[in-house]
Write a protein that holds these residues in place. Structure first.
Motif, mmCIF file in Angstrom:
data_model
loop_
_atom_site.group_PDB
_atom_site.id
_atom_site.type_symbol
_atom_site.label_atom_id
_atom_site.label_comp_id
_atom_site.label_asym_id
_atom_site.label_seq_id
_atom_site.Cartn_x
_atom_site.Cartn_y
_atom_site.Cartn_z
ATOM 1 N N LYS A 115 -7.342 14.637 -5.751
ATOM 2 C CA LYS A 115 -7.980 13.377 -5.381
ATOM 3 C C LYS A 115 -7.522 12.941 -3.992
ATOM 4 O O LYS A 115 -6.351 13.066 -3.646
ATOM 5 N N LEU A 116 -8.459 12.443 -3.233
ATOM 6 C CA LEU A 116 -8.130 11.919 -1.915
ATOM 7 C C LEU A 116 -7.515 10.542 -2.049
ATOM 8 O O LEU A 116 -8.121 9.631 -2.633
ATOM 9 N N VAL A 117 -6.307 10.405 -1.550
ATOM 10 C CA VAL A 117 -5.620 9.117 -1.607
ATOM 11 C C VAL A 117 -6.040 8.296 -0.399
ATOM 12 O O VAL A 117 -5.837 8.719 0.742
ATOM 13 N N PRO A 118 -6.639 7.156 -0.600
ATOM 14 C CA PRO A 118 -7.067 6.354 0.552
ATOM 15 C C PRO A 118 -5.865 5.843 1.334
ATOM 16 O O PRO A 118 -4.821 5.511 0.761
ATOM 17 N N TYR A 119 -6.019 5.821 2.642
ATOM 18 C CA TYR A 119 -4.931 5.351 3.503
ATOM 19 C C TYR A 119 -4.833 3.840 3.414
ATOM 20 O O TYR A 119 -5.835 3.118 3.506
ATOM 21 N N ARG A 120 -3.627 3.376 3.211
ATOM 22 C CA ARG A 120 -3.376 1.941 3.158
ATOM 23 C C ARG A 120 -2.349 1.584 4.218
ATOM 24 O O ARG A 120 -1.272 2.174 4.268
ATOM 25 N N PHE A 121 -2.717 0.648 5.038
ATOM 26 C CA PHE A 121 -1.813 0.189 6.086
ATOM 27 C C PHE A 121 -0.781 -0.734 5.471
ATOM 28 O O PHE A 121 -1.099 -1.816 4.982
ATOM 29 N N SER A 122 0.468 -0.269 5.457
ATOM 30 C CA SER A 122 1.554 -1.040 4.849
ATOM 31 C C SER A 122 2.760 -0.989 5.782
ATOM 32 O O SER A 122 3.612 -0.101 5.657
ATOM 33 N N PRO A 123 2.829 -1.907 6.736
ATOM 34 C CA PRO A 123 3.952 -1.861 7.687
ATOM 35 C C PRO A 123 5.307 -2.081 7.031
ATOM 36 O O PRO A 123 6.304 -1.513 7.463
ATOM 37 N N LEU A 124 5.345 -2.880 5.956
ATOM 38 C CA LEU A 124 6.635 -3.145 5.315
ATOM 39 C C LEU A 124 7.198 -1.878 4.688
ATOM 40 O O LEU A 124 8.384 -1.553 4.864
ATOM 41 N N SER A 125 6.350 -1.126 3.957
ATOM 42 C CA SER A 125 6.840 0.119 3.365
ATOM 43 C C SER A 125 7.191 1.144 4.440
ATOM 44 O O SER A 125 8.122 1.937 4.275
ATOM 45 N N GLY A 126 6.446 1.136 5.574
ATOM 46 C CA GLY A 126 6.769 2.046 6.664
ATOM 47 C C GLY A 126 8.137 1.754 7.264
ATOM 48 O O GLY A 126 8.919 2.675 7.543
ATOM 49 N N VAL A 127 8.440 0.479 7.435
ATOM 50 C CA VAL A 127 9.758 0.096 7.956
ATOM 51 C C VAL A 127 10.857 0.500 6.977
ATOM 52 O O VAL A 127 11.901 1.036 7.357
ATOM 53 N N GLY A 128 10.598 0.266 5.692
ATOM 54 C CA GLY A 128 11.589 0.646 4.693
ATOM 55 C C GLY A 128 11.802 2.140 4.635
ATOM 56 O O GLY A 128 12.940 2.620 4.499
ATOM 57 N N ARG A 129 10.696 2.908 4.742
ATOM 58 C CA ARG A 129 10.812 4.358 4.716
ATOM 59 C C ARG A 129 11.635 4.862 5.903
ATOM 60 O O ARG A 129 12.478 5.745 5.768
ATOM 61 N N ARG A 130 11.378 4.274 7.058
ATOM 62 C CA ARG A 130 12.138 4.693 8.248
ATOM 63 C C ARG A 130 13.606 4.281 8.142
ATOM 64 O O ARG A 130 14.499 5.003 8.592
ATOM 65 N N ALA A 131 13.857 3.115 7.564
ATOM 66 C CA ALA A 131 15.241 2.669 7.411
ATOM 67 C C ALA A 131 16.007 3.590 6.458
ATOM 68 O O ALA A 131 17.150 3.976 6.722
#
Length: 362
Positions: A94-110
């Protein structure tokens, strides 16, 4: 050619049904499968071999024609058809739709940065343990490898260090003389250039040279060994990669940096002296100004700083190489990470040493 037989259309294929054959036959075969007039039977009794592309074409034609079927396939061809049939019947991801989530991106990078920091501390700790073990048993150190890395990181970089140091001394002297001329203080140009080169610019520029030449080379060499699974083979054989590969490189980087820094500084002072001579100042005047402005503390502080820079650059380059991933981009990414990490590290260390020396009154 398609022949009619008992209300069916039979298409006999022969030879190899591979990717080039499928590219030439696909459109015509699909058009034939869609024609009305009975099911399409694909006779593969004369087919010698088939690959996955050809099998996909045959199975697609079979499913396109109502009640179509394949017959006469040899055991090898039938096995390929069965594997491709199972793959085509498997559910598609299944194609997972892209969701813009800056908070999770910051957490992932941290979290990624925290993991990298923990791995870096573990790498340094493992290297320290290996170093202490080598001090107890010096035979573990490969002296030939150490000398080879000293030659590659130091001797072969002398020309570049002299060139950069000379240009840096010429530029600093010329640019400093312009504003000081307004106050008749051109005689103090040697003081300014000498202190700058000995305490700051000499170690810093030598660190940039080492990061660009040697840090990237360490990462590329060890990254290639990691991608080729040579490092894993060493571990399987019971050989510690830290003692065999990392320790000689780290010691070479730490030992060669003070020499590169001193050579670059001397070349810069020579370039500055040339500019002062063009401005009408005697060489003895330049020497007197340098002797009055510089001290042994400045020299030792700069050399100690350079050794710390070399240690950090070598550690970062070796860690980037041993931590390389898989694939064709792994070695390039490791070299890039080593150069960027090395330059950032020497800038941060330079700031830390500036604060430390100011507190110590050096």
């Amino acid at each position: 050619m398609v022949r009619e037989a008992a209300g069916e259309r039979v298409l006999a294929l022969s030879g190899r049904v591979d990717t080039p054959a499928a590219a030439a036959m696909w459109t015509g075969l699909m058009a034939e499968a869609r024609k009305p007039g009975g099911p399409l039977v694909l006779d593969l009794s004369a087919v010698e071999a088939v690959d996955t592309t050809g099998a996909t074409m045959l199975l697609t034609a079979e499913s396109t024609s109502p009640e179509g079927r394949i017959e006469g396939a040899s055991p090898g061809v039938a096995a390929v058809l069965d594997r491709v049939r199972v793959a085509l019947a498997a559910p598609r991801p299944k194609l997972v739709p892209y969701r813009f989530s800056p908070l999770s991106g910051v957490g992932r990078r941290a979290v990624g940065a925290l993991r990298n920091a923990v791995d870096a501390v573990a790498f340094v700790g493992e290297g320290l343990v290996v170093l202490l073990g080598t001090l107890i048993r010096p035979g573990r150190l490969r002296w030939r490898e150490l000398l080879r890395h000293l030659d590659e990181a130091g001797t072969k970089a002398f020309g570049l260090a002299v060139l950069l140091g000379s240009l840096l001394g010429v530029i600093l002297a010329f640019q400093s003389a312009i504003p000081l001329r307004q106050f008749g203080a051109e005689v103090f140009v040697p003081n300014l250039v000498g202190i700058s080169l000995l305490r700051e610019l000499g170690p810093l520029m030598a660190g940039v040279v080492l990061a660009g030449r040697t840090g990237s080379a360490y990462a590329a060499e060890l990254g290639t060994m990691t991608v080729n699974e040579e490092v894993a083979a060493l571990r399987i054989m019971g050989i510690d990669p830290m003692a065999l590969l990392v320790l000689p490189r780290v010691l070479a980087g730490m030992l060669v940096m003070p020499v590169l820094s001193l050579l670059l500084t001397l070349a810069g002072l020579a370039g500055m002296a040339m500019i002062m001579g063009l401005l009408g100042f005697q060489l003895t005047t330049v020497g007197q100004q340098l002797a009055g402005a510089l001290s042994l503390t400045d020299l030792l502080g700069g050399l100690f700083k350079a050794a710390a820079f070399g240690l950090a650059i070598a550690i970062i380059g070796c860690r980037a190489g041993l931590g390389a991933g898989r694939g064709p981009r792994a070695v390039g990414d490791a070299a890039t990470s080593a150069v960027v990490g090395g330059i950032v590290a020497i800038v941060l260390l330079d700031g830390a040493f500036a604060v430390l020396y100011e507190r110590l009154g050096i």
